[in-house]
Design a protein around this motif. Structure first.
Motif, PDB file in Angstrom:
ATOM      1  N   VAL A 308      21.918 -17.941  30.544  1.00  0.00           N
ATOM      2  CA  VAL A 308      22.836 -18.702  31.378  1.00  0.00           C
ATOM      3  C   VAL A 308      23.607 -17.727  32.273  1.00  0.00           C
ATOM      4  N   PRO A 309      23.713 -18.021  33.580  1.00  0.00           N
ATOM      5  CA  PRO A 309      24.441 -17.111  34.485  1.00  0.00           C
ATOM      6  C   PRO A 309      25.866 -16.869  33.998  1.00  0.00           C
ATOM      7  N   PRO A 310      26.376 -15.643  34.117  1.00  0.00           N
ATOM      8  CA  PRO A 310      27.726 -15.324  33.631  1.00  0.00           C
ATOM      9  C   PRO A 310      28.811 -16.177  34.271  1.00  0.00           C
ATOM     10  N   THR A 311      28.568 -16.662  35.465  1.00  0.00           N
ATOM     11  CA  THR A 311      29.585 -17.449  36.171  1.00  0.00           C
ATOM     12  C   THR A 311      29.601 -18.918  35.740  1.00  0.00           C
ATOM     13  N   SER A 312      28.658 -19.311  34.890  1.00  0.00           N
ATOM     14  CA  SER A 312      28.581 -20.717  34.493  1.00  0.00           C
ATOM     15  C   SER A 312      29.771 -21.112  33.626  1.00  0.00           C
ATOM     16  N   ASN A 313      30.259 -22.350  33.864  1.00  0.00           N
ATOM     17  CA  ASN A 313      31.366 -22.878  33.053  1.00  0.00           C
ATOM     18  C   ASN A 313      30.902 -23.385  31.698  1.00  0.00           C
ATOM     19  N   ILE A 314      29.599 -23.652  31.572  1.00  0.00           N
ATOM     20  CA  ILE A 314      29.042 -24.142  30.321  1.00  0.00           C
ATOM     21  C   ILE A 314      28.221 -23.031  29.684  1.00  0.00           C
ATOM     22  N   ARG A 315      28.602 -22.661  28.472  1.00  0.00           N
ATOM     23  CA  ARG A 315      27.855 -21.655  27.715  1.00  0.00           C
ATOM     24  C   ARG A 315      27.061 -22.348  26.616  1.00  0.00           C
TER      25      ARG A 315
END
Length: 481
Positions: A308-315
């Motif tokens: 998941v991209p580091p900037t994503s709000n959902i982990r």
């Protein structure tokens, strides 16, 4: 999921042959047709090639005896003969039902230049000559077949040449003398040229045309997994005003080929003649590809938090998933998740007039990654969507684009209590619209090349969608090199 873009494989469109449908026990995956326009273009290009070959004919020297009143007997010789120019004006390529093609050439002419020598007793004289050969007609029958490997073959079953008029003009000290028996000389020239022209054509069919047809591939590699079988299903067959061929067009795993559990549908080609060539590509081609990639697991995916991209709000963590599963952190605090998705069965691409669609069904399973590296299943989802696709056809390839449709999510099982399916459905729709479709369409925009016979280019393309098949039409240009 990016691997799903590989479902649409490259398509090999052979240009030169095809057969009528219904005669085989199995239907073709790809049907090609050359119309009368296409055949006449082939005849025109063949005329250019034949004219070039005529310049290469090696004419033999010939000799003879003469006897003229008050002059007596002598010996003549014609040598250093070469074709100075030739003009082939009219040609036609017509189908021979049940055999192949007939090539006819008419209203043509050749100019031959050379030298002559005359010997009478101890006298030796020489000069030059011109021969104008007019009203040449050539007729050649070409039989089309196929090898056991599925490659096309061609042989010249018959050839005839007729010359209407031969005029010999000789210069030199005794040119006037040789002109006295020009009928004998002209007759010899006529027989030599008629024989040599057919000899050249037979040789050209064997050494040029047959190898050229062999450039139509039978098996072509698509990628590291799959190949496509484009072998001829039977010998090419001619029908009225067209030449037809049927190709298997089956995609298979090149490491282990398995029988396809379904048959290609019957394709009823429209009566179209505005383009030189037409190609009907059955949904069988796409669906054998879908089967191969599905069996190999290409349509499955696994997503972990580190993807998941580091900037994503959902982990992909239990903490982040509290919005979907409120009780998840109570049972699995501060743990990572893994999502595994699979397509339940190979997606079937449906063709209907003006429309391409498929309705893949997927299952997504969510796992908690336990401290001991084990995985524990906590939920299972069913995901469905109806997709539509648009294809374009240009001079060398087919390109496509998937049109976004809403993803529908169904909760099949949850081991951690309440599950906010609507919120997860909204998240998946956002992901597919902004990520998945973008990746797939970027891949499809690159297009799939149409490997044609060497030096063939298509233009003025048209594309129609019929029940069970695509129908592509184009005009043809041969790139002389």
């Amino acid at each position: 999921m990016g691997a799903a873009a590989r479902v649409l494989p490259s398509l090999l469109l052979g240009l030169l042959l095809m057969s009528s449908l219904g005669a085989l026990g199995a239907n073709p995956g790809l049907v090609a047709r050359i119309t009368d326009q296409g055949l006449q273009y082939v005849a025109k290009e063949g005329l250019v090639a034949l004219q070039r070959e005529l310049h290469r004919i090696e004419l033999p020297d010939f000799t003879g005896e003469f006897k003229i009143k008050h002059v007596g007997r002598g010996h003549y010789e014609f040598h250093s003969l070469n074709i100075h120019s030739c003009e082939l004006l009219n040609s036609a390529l017509t189908p021979l039902p049940g055999q192949g093609l007939s090539l006819s050439i008419s209203d043509s002419s050749i100019r031959v230049q050379g030298k002559w020598k005359v010997r009478k007793s101890f006298v030796r004289l020489h000069g030059s000559f011109d021969v104008n050969v007019k009203g040449i007609t050539i007729s050649v029958n070409l039989v089309l077949g196929s090898e056991p490997s599925g490659r096309p073959t061609v042989t010249a079953s018959s050839c005839s040449t007729h010359i209407r008029d031969v005029e010999v003009d000789m210069s030199g000290d005794l040119g006037w003398l040789l002109n006295l028996f020009h009928n004998q000389i002209e007759s010899k020239f006529q027989k030599i040229l008629e024989s040599k022209i057919c000899e050249m054509i037979q040789k050209s069919v064997t050494s040029d045309l047959q190898p050229y047809l062999q450039t139509l591939p039978v098996t072509t590699e698509i990628d590291s997994l799959a190949d496509i079988d484009y072998s001829l299903m039977e010998a090419p067959r001619a029908a009225a005003q067209m030449l037809d061929v049927m190709l298997k067009a089956e995609i298979f795993n090149h490491d282990h080929r398995s029988p396809v559990p379904f048959l290609a549908p019957v394709m009823s080609l429209p009566e179209e003649h505005t383009r030189m060539v037409y190609f009907a590509i059955s949904d069988y081609v796409f669906n054998t590809a879908s089967l191969v990639y599905h069996e190999a697991g290409y349509l499955n995916f696994s997503i972990t938090d580190d993807m998941v991209p580091p900037t994503s709000n959902i982990r992909l963590t239990t903490q982040s998933f509290r919005a979907f599963i409120p009780r998840i952190t109570k049972r699995y605090p501060n743990m990572k998740l893994e999502l595994q998705g699979r397509v339940v069965s190979a997606p079937i691409l449906n063709f209907s007039p003006g429309n391409l669609s498929l309705a893949p069904q997927m299952e997504i399973e969510g796992f908690v990654l336990l401290p001991n590296s084990a995985k524990e299943l906590i939920f299972q989802l069913g995901v469905t969507t109806n997709l539509s696709a648009a294809l374009t056809f240009n001079t060398s390839k087919i390109t496509g684009i998937l049109k976004p449709e809403k993803v529908q999510v169904e909760l099949k099982e949850s081991k951690v209590g309440l599950f906010n399916v609507e919120l997860l459905e909204a998240l998946l729709n956002y992901y597919t619209l902004n990520t998945l479709y973008a990746e797939i369409n970027a891949k499809l925009a690159l297009g799939f090349p149409l490997p044609l016979l060497k030096r063939i280019q298509l233009y003025d393309p048209v594309l129609q969608i019929h029940k069970d098949f695509l129908f592509l039409g184009a005009n043809v240009k041969y790139l002389r090199g």
